[in-house]
Scaffold this motif. Structure first.
Motif, PDB file in Angstrom:
ATOM      1  N   LEU A  74       0.815  -1.174   0.084  1.00  0.00           N
ATOM      2  CA  LEU A  74       0.013   0.004  -0.100  1.00  0.00           C
ATOM      3  C   LEU A  74       0.966   1.231   0.002  1.00  0.00           C
ATOM      4  CD1 LEU A  74      -2.850   1.139   0.348  1.00  0.00           C
ATOM      5  CD2 LEU A  74      -2.425   1.360   2.717  1.00  0.00           C
ATOM      6  N   LYS A  75       0.611   2.094  -1.134  1.00  0.00           N
ATOM      7  CA  LYS A  75       1.372   3.388  -1.014  1.00  0.00           C
ATOM      8  C   LYS A  75       0.190   4.586  -0.819  1.00  0.00           C
ATOM      9  CE  LYS A  75       5.013   1.517  -4.103  1.00  0.00           C
ATOM     10  NZ  LYS A  75       5.572   1.870  -5.496  1.00  0.00           N
ATOM     11  N   VAL A  76       0.761   5.601  -0.308  1.00  0.00           N
ATOM     12  CA  VAL A  76      -0.096   6.782  -0.084  1.00  0.00           C
ATOM     13  C   VAL A  76       0.874   7.938  -0.253  1.00  0.00           C
ATOM     14  CG1 VAL A  76      -1.312   8.242   1.429  1.00  0.00           C
ATOM     15  CG2 VAL A  76      -1.452   5.786   1.269  1.00  0.00           C
ATOM     16  N   LEU A  77       0.713   8.895  -1.478  1.00  0.00           N
ATOM     17  CA  LEU A  77       1.439  10.397  -1.748  1.00  0.00           C
ATOM     18  C   LEU A  77       0.334  11.312  -1.516  1.00  0.00           C
ATOM     19  CD1 LEU A  77       3.534   9.031  -4.682  1.00  0.00           C
ATOM     20  CD2 LEU A  77       4.421   9.472  -2.486  1.00  0.00           C
ATOM     21  N   ALA A  78       0.984  12.366  -0.926  1.00  0.00           N
ATOM     22  CA  ALA A  78       0.092  13.715  -0.993  1.00  0.00           C
ATOM     23  C   ALA A  78       1.254  14.899  -1.295  1.00  0.00           C
ATOM     24  CB  ALA A  78      -0.453  14.039   0.544  1.00  0.00           C
ATOM     25  N   THR A  79       0.600  15.832  -1.925  1.00  0.00           N
ATOM     26  CA  THR A  79       1.440  16.923  -2.279  1.00  0.00           C
ATOM     27  C   THR A  79       1.871  17.860  -1.230  1.00  0.00           C
ATOM     28  OG1 THR A  79      -0.828  18.158  -2.806  1.00  0.00           O
ATOM     29  CG2 THR A  79       0.338  17.237  -4.663  1.00  0.00           C
ATOM     30  N   ALA A  80       3.056  18.324  -1.088  1.00  0.00           N
ATOM     31  CA  ALA A  80       3.599  19.065  -0.288  1.00  0.00           C
ATOM     32  C   ALA A  80       3.935  20.300  -0.648  1.00  0.00           C
ATOM     33  CB  ALA A  80       4.855  18.388   0.541  1.00  0.00           C
ATOM     34  N   ILE A  81       4.179  20.526  -1.830  1.00  0.00           N
ATOM     35  CA  ILE A  81       4.574  21.662  -2.509  1.00  0.00           C
ATOM     36  C   ILE A  81       4.069  21.837  -3.944  1.00  0.00           C
ATOM     37  CG2 ILE A  81       6.326  23.307  -3.151  1.00  0.00           C
ATOM     38  CD1 ILE A  81       8.145  22.144  -1.115  1.00  0.00           C
ATOM     39  N   THR A  82       3.190  22.688  -4.378  1.00  0.00           N
ATOM     40  CA  THR A  82       2.741  22.851  -5.778  1.00  0.00           C
ATOM     41  C   THR A  82       2.774  24.234  -6.423  1.00  0.00           C
ATOM     42  OG1 THR A  82       0.375  23.245  -5.108  1.00  0.00           O
ATOM     43  CG2 THR A  82       1.032  20.908  -5.476  1.00  0.00           C
ATOM     44  N   GLU A  83       3.132  24.206  -7.527  1.00  0.00           N
ATOM     45  CA  GLU A  83       3.223  25.439  -8.285  1.00  0.00           C
ATOM     46  C   GLU A  83       2.499  25.254  -9.579  1.00  0.00           C
ATOM     47  OE1 GLU A  83       6.508  28.201 -10.355  1.00  0.00           O
ATOM     48  OE2 GLU A  83       6.916  27.470  -8.139  1.00  0.00           O
ATOM     49  N   ASN A  84       1.460  26.150  -9.689  1.00  0.00           N
ATOM     50  CA  ASN A  84       0.696  25.832 -10.993  1.00  0.00           C
ATOM     51  C   ASN A  84       0.000  24.594 -11.398  1.00  0.00           C
ATOM     52  OD1 ASN A  84       1.411  28.597 -11.771  1.00  0.00           O
ATOM     53  ND2 ASN A  84       3.368  27.961 -12.761  1.00  0.00           N
ATOM     54  N   THR A  85      -0.382  24.122 -10.177  1.00  0.00           N
ATOM     55  CA  THR A  85      -1.110  22.693 -10.364  1.00  0.00           C
ATOM     56  C   THR A  85      -2.005  22.618  -8.991  1.00  0.00           C
ATOM     57  OG1 THR A  85      -0.932  20.424 -10.952  1.00  0.00           O
ATOM     58  CG2 THR A  85       0.860  21.458  -9.231  1.00  0.00           C
ATOM     59  N   VAL A  86      -2.829  21.565  -8.916  1.00  0.00           N
ATOM     60  CA  VAL A  86      -3.885  21.487  -7.680  1.00  0.00           C
ATOM     61  C   VAL A  86      -3.168  20.588  -6.911  1.00  0.00           C
ATOM     62  CG1 VAL A  86      -5.732  21.560  -9.242  1.00  0.00           C
ATOM     63  CG2 VAL A  86      -4.828  19.458  -8.962  1.00  0.00           C
ATOM     64  N   ASN A  87      -3.520  20.708  -5.464  1.00  0.00           N
ATOM     65  CA  ASN A  87      -3.129  19.711  -4.363  1.00  0.00           C
ATOM     66  C   ASN A  87      -3.900  18.463  -4.807  1.00  0.00           C
ATOM     67  OD1 ASN A  87      -1.424  21.410  -3.101  1.00  0.00           O
ATOM     68  ND2 ASN A  87      -3.145  22.293  -2.046  1.00  0.00           N
ATOM     69  N   SER A  88      -3.122  17.263  -4.400  1.00  0.00           N
ATOM     70  CA  SER A  88      -3.696  15.796  -4.413  1.00  0.00           C
ATOM     71  C   SER A  88      -3.235  15.021  -3.554  1.00  0.00           C
ATOM     72  CB  SER A  88      -3.615  15.501  -6.092  1.00  0.00           C
ATOM     73  OG  SER A  88      -2.138  15.226  -6.377  1.00  0.00           O
ATOM     74  N   VAL A  89      -3.932  13.675  -3.417  1.00  0.00           N
ATOM     75  CA  VAL A  89      -3.749  12.633  -2.717  1.00  0.00           C
ATOM     76  C   VAL A  89      -3.825  11.335  -3.378  1.00  0.00           C
ATOM     77  CG1 VAL A  89      -4.136  11.139  -0.705  1.00  0.00           C
ATOM     78  CG2 VAL A  89      -4.365  13.753  -0.557  1.00  0.00           C
ATOM     79  N   GLY A  90      -2.884  10.624  -3.668  1.00  0.00           N
ATOM     80  CA  GLY A  90      -2.916   9.370  -4.231  1.00  0.00           C
ATOM     81  C   GLY A  90      -2.642   8.161  -3.622  1.00  0.00           C
ATOM     82  N   VAL A  91      -3.509   7.154  -3.845  1.00  0.00           N
ATOM     83  CA  VAL A  91      -3.402   6.051  -2.966  1.00  0.00           C
ATOM     84  C   VAL A  91      -3.174   4.725  -4.205  1.00  0.00           C
ATOM     85  CG1 VAL A  91      -4.563   4.370  -1.484  1.00  0.00           C
ATOM     86  CG2 VAL A  91      -4.829   6.689  -1.191  1.00  0.00           C
ATOM     87  N   SER A  92      -2.284   3.847  -3.694  1.00  0.00           N
ATOM     88  CA  SER A  92      -2.078   2.556  -4.569  1.00  0.00           C
ATOM     89  C   SER A  92      -2.357   1.508  -3.774  1.00  0.00           C
ATOM     90  CB  SER A  92      -0.601   2.613  -5.392  1.00  0.00           C
ATOM     91  OG  SER A  92      -0.560   1.782  -6.098  1.00  0.00           O
ATOM     92  N   PHE A  93      -2.823   0.376  -4.209  1.00  0.00           N
ATOM     93  CA  PHE A  93      -2.782  -1.004  -3.670  1.00  0.00           C
ATOM     94  C   PHE A  93      -2.343  -2.079  -4.492  1.00  0.00           C
ATOM     95  CE2 PHE A  93      -4.690  -5.017  -2.479  1.00  0.00           C
ATOM     96  CZ  PHE A  93      -4.263  -5.116  -1.054  1.00  0.00           C
ATOM     97  N   ALA A  94      -1.374  -2.996  -4.373  1.00  0.00           N
ATOM     98  CA  ALA A  94      -0.830  -3.969  -5.128  1.00  0.00           C
ATOM     99  C   ALA A  94      -1.019  -5.090  -4.341  1.00  0.00           C
ATOM    100  CB  ALA A  94       0.420  -3.719  -5.533  1.00  0.00           C
ATOM    101  N   TRP A  95      -1.500  -6.271  -5.204  1.00  0.00           N
ATOM    102  CA  TRP A  95      -1.493  -7.598  -4.703  1.00  0.00           C
ATOM    103  C   TRP A  95      -0.564  -8.435  -5.608  1.00  0.00           C
ATOM    104  CZ3 TRP A  95      -3.044 -11.013  -0.985  1.00  0.00           C
ATOM    105  CH2 TRP A  95      -2.963 -12.413  -1.418  1.00  0.00           C
ATOM    106  N   ILE A  96       0.385  -8.865  -4.962  1.00  0.00           N
ATOM    107  CA  ILE A  96       1.487  -9.596  -6.030  1.00  0.00           C
ATOM    108  C   ILE A  96       1.597 -11.169  -5.564  1.00  0.00           C
ATOM    109  CG2 ILE A  96       3.837  -9.767  -6.615  1.00  0.00           C
ATOM    110  CD1 ILE A  96       2.888  -6.797  -4.971  1.00  0.00           C
ATOM    111  N   LYS A  97       1.245 -12.062  -6.631  1.00  0.00           N
ATOM    112  CA  LYS A  97       1.208 -13.294  -6.558  1.00  0.00           C
ATOM    113  C   LYS A  97       2.065 -14.177  -7.417  1.00  0.00           C
ATOM    114  CE  LYS A  97      -1.121 -17.285  -5.559  1.00  0.00           C
ATOM    115  NZ  LYS A  97       0.020 -18.125  -4.630  1.00  0.00           N
ATOM    116  N   LYS A  98       2.909 -15.006  -7.015  1.00  0.00           N
ATOM    117  CA  LYS A  98       3.868 -15.769  -8.004  1.00  0.00           C
ATOM    118  C   LYS A  98       3.076 -16.733  -8.486  1.00  0.00           C
ATOM    119  CE  LYS A  98       7.874 -18.623  -7.303  1.00  0.00           C
ATOM    120  NZ  LYS A  98       9.043 -19.313  -6.211  1.00  0.00           N
ATOM    121  N   LEU A  99       3.457 -16.761  -9.818  1.00  0.00           N
ATOM    122  CA  LEU A  99       2.993 -17.667 -10.756  1.00  0.00           C
ATOM    123  C   LEU A  99       3.636 -19.143 -10.587  1.00  0.00           C
ATOM    124  CD1 LEU A  99       2.824 -15.572 -14.027  1.00  0.00           C
ATOM    125  CD2 LEU A  99       0.873 -16.172 -12.456  1.00  0.00           C
ATOM    126  N   GLN A 100       2.725 -20.364 -10.561  1.00  0.00           N
ATOM    127  CA  GLN A 100       3.328 -21.463 -10.330  1.00  0.00           C
ATOM    128  C   GLN A 100       3.897 -22.196 -11.315  1.00  0.00           C
ATOM    129  OE1 GLN A 100       2.589 -23.211  -7.017  1.00  0.00           O
ATOM    130  NE2 GLN A 100       1.766 -21.127  -6.039  1.00  0.00           N
TER     131      GLN A 100
END
Length: 69
Positions: free
Chosen positions: A43-69
């Motif tokens: 699980l990754k979470v990113l939030a804007t701390a400094i912005t110039e000429n753009t909007v503030n945002s928050v991004g969330v990413s979830f990954a499920w990784i499974k080894k192929l058999q």
């Protein structure tokens, strides 16, 4: 992230400086390994701390990784 080319309208850079975008995003990651299943979660979470000429945002990413058999 730093924008390297100016924004243009009708082929002309937008005043005063081409409206270049600069963004600094900070955050964290949480990972959990499950070797008995050959899998992992992340699980990754990113939030804007400094912005110039753009909007503030928050991004969330979830990954499920499974080894192929």
């Amino acid at each position: 992230t730093v924008q390297v080319a100016d924004d243009k309208q009708f082929g002309v850079p937008i005043a005063p400086d081409g409206r270049r975008t600069k963004v600094l995003m900070l955050g964290g990651a949480l990972g959990y390994d499950m070797p008995e299943y050959g899998a992992a979660m992340k699980l990754k979470v990113l939030a804007t701390a400094i912005t110039e000429n753009t909007v503030n945002s928050v991004g969330v990413s979830f990954a499920w990784i499974k080894k192929l058999q």
